[in-house]
Scaffold this motif. Structure first.
Motif, PDB file in Angstrom:
ATOM      1  N   LEU A   1      25.251 -33.901  -8.942  1.00 52.06           N
ATOM      2  CA  LEU A   1      26.492 -34.399  -8.338  1.00 52.06           C
ATOM      3  C   LEU A   1      27.151 -33.329  -7.477  1.00 52.06           C
ATOM      4  O   LEU A   1      27.674 -33.614  -6.397  1.00 52.06           O
ATOM      5  N   LEU A   2      27.136 -32.088  -7.957  1.00 51.31           N
ATOM      6  CA  LEU A   2      27.715 -30.999  -7.170  1.00 51.31           C
ATOM      7  C   LEU A   2      26.924 -30.787  -5.879  1.00 51.31           C
ATOM      8  O   LEU A   2      27.513 -30.477  -4.832  1.00 51.31           O
ATOM      9  N   GLU A   3      25.622 -30.991  -5.957  1.00 51.12           N
ATOM     10  CA  GLU A   3      24.800 -30.846  -4.751  1.00 51.12           C
ATOM     11  C   GLU A   3      25.132 -31.918  -3.720  1.00 51.12           C
ATOM     12  O   GLU A   3      24.954 -31.698  -2.516  1.00 51.12           O
ATOM     13  N   GLU A   4      25.621 -33.068  -4.167  1.00 49.80           N
ATOM     14  CA  GLU A   4      26.070 -34.103  -3.230  1.00 49.80           C
ATOM     15  C   GLU A   4      27.290 -33.619  -2.440  1.00 49.80           C
ATOM     16  O   GLU A   4      27.422 -33.901  -1.246  1.00 49.80           O
ATOM     17  N   TYR A   5      28.184 -32.888  -3.118  1.00 42.92           N
ATOM     18  CA  TYR A   5      29.321 -32.292  -2.413  1.00 42.92           C
ATOM     19  C   TYR A   5      28.825 -31.313  -1.358  1.00 42.92           C
ATOM     20  O   TYR A   5      29.306 -31.301  -0.221  1.00 42.92           O
ATOM     21  N   VAL A   6      27.861 -30.488  -1.743  1.00 40.31           N
ATOM     22  CA  VAL A   6      27.314 -29.495  -0.820  1.00 40.31           C
ATOM     23  C   VAL A   6      26.684 -30.179   0.383  1.00 40.31           C
ATOM     24  O   VAL A   6      26.856 -29.748   1.536  1.00 40.31           O
ATOM     25  N   ALA A   7      25.953 -31.266   0.143  1.00 35.50           N
ATOM     26  CA  ALA A   7      25.299 -31.997   1.227  1.00 35.50           C
ATOM     27  C   ALA A   7      26.318 -32.551   2.215  1.00 35.50           C
ATOM     28  O   ALA A   7      26.020 -32.701   3.408  1.00 35.50           O
ATOM     29  N   ASP A   8      27.519 -32.852   1.729  1.00 28.88           N
ATOM     30  CA  ASP A   8      28.597 -33.353   2.599  1.00 28.88           C
ATOM     31  C   ASP A   8      29.467 -32.227   3.158  1.00 28.88           C
ATOM     32  O   ASP A   8      30.533 -32.489   3.719  1.00 28.88           O
ATOM     33  N   ASN A   9      29.012 -30.979   2.962  1.00 22.50           N
ATOM     34  CA  ASN A   9      29.763 -29.805   3.444  1.00 22.50           C
ATOM     35  C   ASN A   9      31.159 -29.728   2.835  1.00 22.50           C
ATOM     36  O   ASN A   9      32.107 -29.280   3.490  1.00 22.50           O
ATOM     37  N   THR A  10      31.284 -30.178   1.596  1.00 19.33           N
ATOM     38  CA  THR A  10      32.553 -30.062   0.875  1.00 19.33           C
ATOM     39  C   THR A  10      32.504 -28.784   0.042  1.00 19.33           C
ATOM     40  O   THR A  10      31.681 -28.666  -0.868  1.00 19.33           O
ATOM     41  N   PRO A  11      33.365 -27.812   0.328  1.00 12.98           N
ATOM     42  CA  PRO A  11      33.314 -26.541  -0.409  1.00 12.98           C
ATOM     43  C   PRO A  11      33.716 -26.717  -1.870  1.00 12.98           C
ATOM     44  O   PRO A  11      34.575 -27.533  -2.202  1.00 12.98           O
ATOM     45  N   ILE A  12      33.065 -25.919  -2.716  1.00 11.97           N
ATOM     46  CA  ILE A  12      33.316 -25.946  -4.160  1.00 11.97           C
ATOM     47  C   ILE A  12      33.666 -24.539  -4.620  1.00 11.97           C
ATOM     48  O   ILE A  12      33.014 -23.570  -4.230  1.00 11.97           O
ATOM     49  N   ILE A  13      34.685 -24.436  -5.456  1.00 10.02           N
ATOM     50  CA  ILE A  13      35.033 -23.175  -6.091  1.00 10.02           C
ATOM     51  C   ILE A  13      35.103 -23.407  -7.599  1.00 10.02           C
ATOM     52  O   ILE A  13      35.751 -24.355  -8.058  1.00 10.02           O
ATOM     53  N   PHE A  14      34.426 -22.555  -8.343  1.00  7.60           N
ATOM     54  CA  PHE A  14      34.540 -22.575  -9.799  1.00  7.60           C
ATOM     55  C   PHE A  14      35.628 -21.594 -10.225  1.00  7.60           C
ATOM     56  O   PHE A  14      35.844 -20.576  -9.572  1.00  7.60           O
TER      57      PHE A  14
ATOM     58  N   HIS B   1      31.966 -38.799 -14.295  1.00  7.98           N
ATOM     59  CA  HIS B   1      32.805 -39.859 -13.734  1.00  7.98           C
ATOM     60  C   HIS B   1      33.900 -39.275 -12.833  1.00  7.98           C
ATOM     61  O   HIS B   1      34.143 -39.795 -11.724  1.00  7.98           O
ATOM     62  N   LYS B   2      34.542 -38.198 -13.277  1.00  7.67           N
ATOM     63  CA  LYS B   2      35.623 -37.620 -12.485  1.00  7.67           C
ATOM     64  C   LYS B   2      35.099 -36.968 -11.199  1.00  7.67           C
ATOM     65  O   LYS B   2      35.783 -36.991 -10.164  1.00  7.67           O
ATOM     66  N   LEU B   3      33.899 -36.403 -11.249  1.00  3.21           N
ATOM     67  CA  LEU B   3      33.307 -35.847 -10.028  1.00  3.21           C
ATOM     68  C   LEU B   3      33.035 -36.952  -9.004  1.00  3.21           C
ATOM     69  O   LEU B   3      33.283 -36.778  -7.805  1.00  3.21           O
ATOM     70  N   ARG B   4      32.534 -38.093  -9.477  1.00  2.00           N
ATOM     71  CA  ARG B   4      32.322 -39.220  -8.566  1.00  2.00           C
ATOM     72  C   ARG B   4      33.646 -39.753  -8.037  1.00  2.00           C
ATOM     73  O   ARG B   4      33.778 -40.091  -6.850  1.00  2.00           O
ATOM     74  N   PHE B   5      34.631 -39.831  -8.926  1.00  2.00           N
ATOM     75  CA  PHE B   5      35.963 -40.329  -8.546  1.00  2.00           C
ATOM     76  C   PHE B   5      36.549 -39.483  -7.410  1.00  2.00           C
ATOM     77  O   PHE B   5      37.052 -40.020  -6.413  1.00  2.00           O
ATOM     78  N   ALA B   6      36.483 -38.155  -7.552  1.00  2.00           N
ATOM     79  CA  ALA B   6      37.030 -37.268  -6.527  1.00  2.00           C
ATOM     80  C   ALA B   6      36.241 -37.386  -5.226  1.00  2.00           C
ATOM     81  O   ALA B   6      36.816 -37.385  -4.130  1.00  2.00           O
ATOM     82  N   LYS B   7      34.924 -37.515  -5.329  1.00  2.00           N
ATOM     83  CA  LYS B   7      34.086 -37.601  -4.135  1.00  2.00           C
ATOM     84  C   LYS B   7      34.360 -38.882  -3.362  1.00  2.00           C
ATOM     85  O   LYS B   7      34.386 -38.896  -2.123  1.00  2.00           O
ATOM     86  N   GLU B   8      34.567 -39.979  -4.083  1.00  2.00           N
ATOM     87  CA  GLU B   8      34.853 -41.251  -3.442  1.00  2.00           C
ATOM     88  C   GLU B   8      36.177 -41.240  -2.691  1.00  2.00           C
ATOM     89  O   GLU B   8      36.417 -42.093  -1.819  1.00  2.00           O
ATOM     90  N   ARG B   9      37.036 -40.305  -3.022  1.00  2.00           N
ATOM     91  CA  ARG B   9      38.318 -40.185  -2.329  1.00  2.00           C
ATOM     92  C   ARG B   9      38.267 -39.131  -1.212  1.00  2.00           C
ATOM     93  O   ARG B   9      39.292 -38.718  -0.693  1.00  2.00           O
ATOM     94  N   PHE B  10      37.061 -38.727  -0.856  1.00  2.00           N
ATOM     95  CA  PHE B  10      36.823 -37.846   0.290  1.00  2.00           C
ATOM     96  C   PHE B  10      37.681 -36.583   0.247  1.00  2.00           C
ATOM     97  O   PHE B  10      38.323 -36.214   1.227  1.00  2.00           O
ATOM     98  N   VAL B  11      37.724 -35.944  -0.921  1.00  2.00           N
ATOM     99  CA  VAL B  11      38.485 -34.694  -1.008  1.00  2.00           C
ATOM    100  C   VAL B  11      37.881 -33.665  -0.055  1.00  2.00           C
ATOM    101  O   VAL B  11      36.679 -33.667   0.221  1.00  2.00           O
ATOM    102  N   ASP B  12      38.729 -32.801   0.481  1.00  2.00           N
ATOM    103  CA  ASP B  12      38.279 -31.781   1.428  1.00  2.00           C
ATOM    104  C   ASP B  12      37.700 -30.564   0.734  1.00  2.00           C
ATOM    105  O   ASP B  12      37.106 -29.704   1.388  1.00  2.00           O
ATOM    106  N   GLY B  13      37.881 -30.458  -0.564  1.00  2.00           N
ATOM    107  CA  GLY B  13      37.331 -29.348  -1.339  1.00  2.00           C
ATOM    108  C   GLY B  13      37.461 -29.665  -2.807  1.00  2.00           C
ATOM    109  O   GLY B  13      38.244 -30.545  -3.198  1.00  2.00           O
ATOM    110  N   LEU B  14      36.679 -28.953  -3.611  1.00  2.00           N
ATOM    111  CA  LEU B  14      36.700 -29.180  -5.055  1.00  2.00           C
ATOM    112  C   LEU B  14      36.890 -27.853  -5.769  1.00  2.00           C
ATOM    113  O   LEU B  14      36.182 -26.881  -5.497  1.00  2.00           O
ATOM    114  N   ILE B  15      37.866 -27.807  -6.674  1.00  2.00           N
ATOM    115  CA  ILE B  15      38.062 -26.660  -7.564  1.00  2.00           C
ATOM    116  C   ILE B  15      37.774 -27.148  -8.976  1.00  2.00           C
ATOM    117  O   ILE B  15      38.464 -28.038  -9.486  1.00  2.00           O
ATOM    118  N   LEU B  16      36.747 -26.580  -9.592  1.00  2.00           N
ATOM    119  CA  LEU B  16      36.275 -27.055 -10.890  1.00  2.00           C
ATOM    120  C   LEU B  16      36.313 -25.947 -11.925  1.00  2.00           C
ATOM    121  O   LEU B  16      35.866 -24.828 -11.673  1.00  2.00           O
TER     122      LEU B  16
END
Length: 233
Positions: A87-100, A60-75
């Motif tokens: 869900l993380l692959e959806e971020y990748v498809a939108d070229n939104t960088p992810i850092i663990f 739910h929180k991953l969808r919540f952040a994505k719906e707010r068009f965040v420029d990057g995700l730190i998880l």
């Protein structure tokens, strides 16, 4: 509509999503505090969420952040599983960088900030061995968390490398925050061959060990040597 959606996505929100397992751990909040200071210097805001170690809530929180068009995700994916990957692959498809931070997620590759937990544990236990200890206990976090599996692996590797036996009664796991938790550390000293040294794999385990030893009237390091992993201040 698709063109409009793509256009909206290209408009930077100047917001970075940060999703942590829960608010109660000092470690997560310390890192988040520094993240906010660093992001503010670049005029970014921080969207902070927690998922209470609950996989469905994490989705739910991953969808919540994505719906707010965040420029990057730190998880902090401490309790994330394979069901999180689509869900993380959806971020990748939108070229939104992810850092663990703090651990890997098998099956998903991305930049990760991580400690070499197994090697660090090996060196800590090795130091105790080189000081002459052969009966070394470990007070560890829960082994279903990657970090603590790795720190436990380093402990076993060090003991086996130096041909030292491991009494499974010397391996304690838990949160070690409340009295009921650190009371189990006292069980280490109910046998005829108690450990002479303890390796505590996190700050709470260290504090719980200190309290337990104090209540047993055992001195550090005169009676029992102690090495603790992490010191938040």
């Amino acid at each position: 509509e698709n063109l409009i959606a793509k256009g909206l996505k290209r408009n930077r929100s100047m917001t970075i999503g940060v999703i942590i397992p829960h608010y109660r751990a000092v470690f997560f909040m310390v890192v988040t505090t520094f993240l906010e200071h660093i992001l503010a210097k670049k005029n970014y805001s921080l969207l902070l969420c927690n998922y209470e170690n609950d996989l469905q809530l994490l989705q739910h929180k991953l969808r919540f952040a994505k719906e707010r068009f965040v420029d990057g995700l730190i998880l902090f994916p401490s309790y994330a599983g394979a069901e999180t990957i689509p869900l993380l692959e959806e971020y990748v498809a939108d070229n939104t960088p992810i850092i663990f931070v703090d651990q890997l997620l098998p099956g998903f590759e991305t930049d990760t900030v991580i400690v070499d937990n197994a090697h660090a544990s090996f060196r800590a236990v090795e130091k105790l061995i080189l000081e002459g200890h052969t009966r070394i206990a470990i007070v560890n976090g829960y082994p279903d968390v990657y970090v603590y599996r790795e720190r436990l692996r380093g402990y076993y590797d060090a003991m086996h490398t130096y041909d030292l036996p491991v009494d499974e009664n010397w391996v304690k796991a838990g949160s070690f925050i409340g009295a009921g938790e650190y009371a189990r550390i006292k069980q280490l000293f109910t046998s005829s061959g108690p450990p002479t040294a303890i390796y505590a794999t996190n700050y709470h385990a260290t504090i719980g060990t200190v309290i337990a030893l104090h209540e047993l009237h055992l001195r550090i390091p005169e009676d029992v040597s102690l090495i603790g992993f992490d010191y938040f201040d």
